[in-house]
Design an enzyme around this catalytic site. Structure first.
Site, PDB file in Angstrom:
ATOM      1  CG  HIS A 188      -2.121  -0.975   0.832  1.00  0.00           C
ATOM      2  ND1 HIS A 188      -2.149  -2.257   1.290  1.00  0.00           N
ATOM      3  CD2 HIS A 188      -3.168  -0.835  -0.001  1.00  0.00           C
ATOM      4  CE1 HIS A 188      -3.204  -2.867   0.784  1.00  0.00           C
ATOM      5  NE2 HIS A 188      -3.837  -2.029   0.005  1.00  0.00           N
ATOM      6  CB  CYS A 486      -9.608  -1.646  -9.224  1.00  0.00           C
ATOM      7  SG  CYS A 486     -10.002  -2.810  -7.928  1.00  0.00           S
TER       8      CYS A 486
HETATM    9  C1  PEP Z   1      -6.005  -5.185  -4.798  1.00  0.00           C
HETATM   10  O1  PEP Z   1      -5.835  -5.992  -3.885  1.00  0.00           O
HETATM   11  O2  PEP Z   1      -5.565  -5.351  -5.957  1.00  0.00           O
HETATM   12  C2  PEP Z   1      -6.738  -3.936  -4.542  1.00  0.00           C
HETATM   13  C3  PEP Z   1      -7.084  -3.146  -5.530  1.00  0.00           C
HETATM   14  O3  PEP Z   1      -6.979  -3.611  -3.246  1.00  0.00           O
HETATM   15  P1  PEP Z   1      -5.820  -3.080  -2.261  1.00  0.00           P
HETATM   16  O4  PEP Z   1      -4.580  -2.888  -3.085  1.00  0.00           O
HETATM   17  O5  PEP Z   1      -6.287  -1.821  -1.653  1.00  0.00           O
HETATM   18  O6  PEP Z   1      -5.696  -4.192  -1.295  1.00  0.00           O
END
Ligand code: PEP
Ligand code: MG
Length: 561
Positions: A188, A486
């Site tokens: 993240h 996404c």
């Molecule tokens: C993912 O896991 O690809 C996602 C879009 O959610 P995050 O990165 O916030 O876990």
């Protein structure tokens, strides 16, 4: 410029070019295992109290310069650093002969356990307490304060790793680039850097040894770091930036392949500010609003009114363009102080995402109510999805809740292999799905996305991951429901072609990646994308998958990479 010239390579996770002086992010030192025992407890107590007073003064000073949201948190921390109860607990340890840093460490732990036991607001102060512990120990050892220092001029931040909460406080005005020795490309922290438009490279071996004050040139696109660059190298970096800008010039309008097959290009956002910025850009809406990013530095749960106000602002920013909101995805590397369900052996496999909201239904209910009210007030094209859906019945449970408050569309994220395998069954319960490739790869490959050493296993080009995406798209075709992506994979111009070839109809990414993806799509027709997808799925490893796809690309694509 003095200092050694050196070129380092890592994984570029947020593109962009920068050159500025290095500033180090110091790690928390921990207690000194070799310190002598305390013999004069009163003198030792005076030392500790002075260190705590210094920490309190530093926090107060930072609070005065902080934003309105962060200020009260820093002020509360400054107060806690002067807490008499805490100082007395340290004294008790010193009286037993414990060394000073160990005394601070152990007393804080005891205090933290006590606060955690009290629950509620008190329990939420535990993180602040650990910060005070680390700062006090650094002060006692004569080391620089741990964490991100206050930046006073444009700097390249160099760290072993950065927590998402630390990254969230950075701004491109002062932070020219982020370089970390560890950290994963889908962590993240990497995502936030791209979101903030700060060039970033993770997994740069040896970067923490770069001394503060050295000039560092960074190309986040290719993952190159030059310490004390020559004038020629700085000029070459600038040329690269110009070439890329030229390749991207003229990219505008709806996402579509060369032969007109439409693919919605959307923004990933985390705050109302992100929404306002993204909405000013040439893109078709928001494909992932990571709502937990609103609350990373909060110690108390946001009220219904506050959430209504924020969501209304976000919805208004996008006007009649679509907004896909993801409900709270807390836990694992995004712990929220007000949604802490206690320690777990394996947090990424524990009570995170939807599981946390099933145990704290109050949090989800308040959020859905706030979203529903903001939707009613704005009439925006709102679609609400849940993170970490593992089964069709979880999807049904969530969709019923979404519909019960009057929200029009419910979706599920595909982040767990079980959901991709049974995509058709999950999709019968919802209106759409969005593939979170970051988590889908960590759960498919059993490799922690935070652990950069697994970058190869976590590559979005892994044929196993691509096969699961293919299965999800088959579920989409069988049910007639749309499949989006996404995760970070959607922002890679080359991989985007493969995803479209597999049947994905929308791609959501950090907003500054949209131009490159749009340009890549325009250069290729759907049949080529489908051929690329077939080659990539059939390849035996990520490297061959990428190479096979690269062979089929049009020449203009190379300048985008
Ligand atoms: C993912 O896991 O690809 C996602 C879009 O959610 P995050 O990165 O916030 O876990
Ligand atoms: Mg995820």
């Amino acid at each position: 410029m003095t200092g050694n010239h050196q070129v380092l390579h890592g994984l570029g996770v947020s593109s962009g070019i920068a050159a500025a002086k290095a500033v180090a992010v110091h790690a928390a030192p921990g207690f000194d295992a070799n310190e002598p025992p305390t013999t004069d407890w009163e003198a030792a107590s005076a030392r500790v109290r002075q260190a705590m007073a210094n920490v309190s003064a530093q926090l107060t000073e930072r609070a005065q310069q902080a934003s309105e949201t962060v200020r009260p948190i820093l002020e509360a921390s400054a107060k806690l650093a002067n807490d008499r109860g805490l100082a007395k607990s340290v004294d008790a340890k010193l009286k037993q002969g414990t060394g000073v840093t160990r005394a601070v460490h152990d007393a804080t732990q005891g205090y933290a356990d006590m606060l955690a036991g009290l629950g509620g607001y008190m329990a939420e102060r535990v993180t602040d307490l650990y910060d005070i512990r680390d700062r006090t120990i650094s002060e006692l050892l004569g080391l620089p304060a741990p964490g991100v220092p206050e930046l006073t001029e444009l700097s390249v931040l160099v760290a072993r790793d950065l927590a998402p909460a630390e990254t969230a406080t950075l701004s491109p005005e002062l932070c020219a680039a982020i370089l970390t020795e560890e950290g994963g490309p889908t962590s993240h922290t990497a995502i936030l850097a791209a979101q903030l438009g700060i060039p970033a490279i993770v997994q740069v071996p040896g970067v923490v040894a770069v001394a503060e004050g050295n000039l560092v040139a960074v190309d986040g696109g290719v993952g190159e770091v030059v310490i004390n660059p020559t004038d020629d190298e700085v000029a070459e970096l600038k040329e690269r930036a110009v070439r890329r800008a030229k390749a991207l010039a003229g990219s505008s309008g709806e996402g579509a392949t060369y032969d007109g097959h439409k693919v919605a290009l959307l923004a990933n956002i985390g705050t109302a500010d992100d929404a306002a910025k993204a909405a000013r850009m040439d893109l078709e809406g928001c494909g992932l609003f990571r709502t937990e990013f609103l609350f990373l530095d909060r110690s108390d749960a946001p009220s219904l009114e506050e959430q209504i106000a924020t969501y209304t602002k976000v919805f208004e920013s996008f006007g009649d363009r679509r907004i896909v909101v993801r409900t709270l995805d807390a836990g694992a590397d995004k712990p929220l102080a007000f949604a802490n369900l206690g320690a777990e052996e394996n947090p990424a496999l524990g009570r995170r995402g939807l599981r946390l909201c099933q145990r704290r239904e109050d949090l989800l209910d308040t959020q859905l109510e706030a979203l529903a009210q903001a939707y009613k007030a704005t009439g925006a094209d709102v679609r609400v999805m849940a993170p970490m859906i593992a089964t069709a019945s979880e999807a049904r449970w969530f969709a019923e809740k979404v519909k019960a408050v009057g929200l029009p569309k419910a979706g599920a994220m595909v982040e767990i292999a079980s959901t991709a395998i049974l995509a058709g069954r999950v999709m019968r319960e919802v209106d759409f799905v969005s593939i979170g490739t970051n988590d889908l790869s960590q759960y498919t490959m059993a490799a922690d996305r935070m652990q950069g050493e697994f970058a190869e296993l976590l590559s979005p080009w892994q044929p196993a991951l691509l096969t699961l995406i293919k299965m999800t798209c088959e579920g989409g075709r069988a049910t007639g429901k749309p499949v989006g992506v996404c995760g970070e994979a959607g922002g890679d111009p080359l991989l985007a072609l493969v995803l479209v070839g597999l049947g994905v109809s929308s791609l959501s990414m950090a907003p500054n990646k949209v131009n490159a993806v749009r340009t890549a799509l325009r250069l290729h027709d759907l049949a080529t994308c489908q051929q690329m997808a077939a080659y990539a799925v059939d390849a035996d490893d990520p490297e061959n998958a990428r190479a096979a796809v690269l062979e089929l690309t049009s020449p203009g694509l190379k300048d985008l990479l």
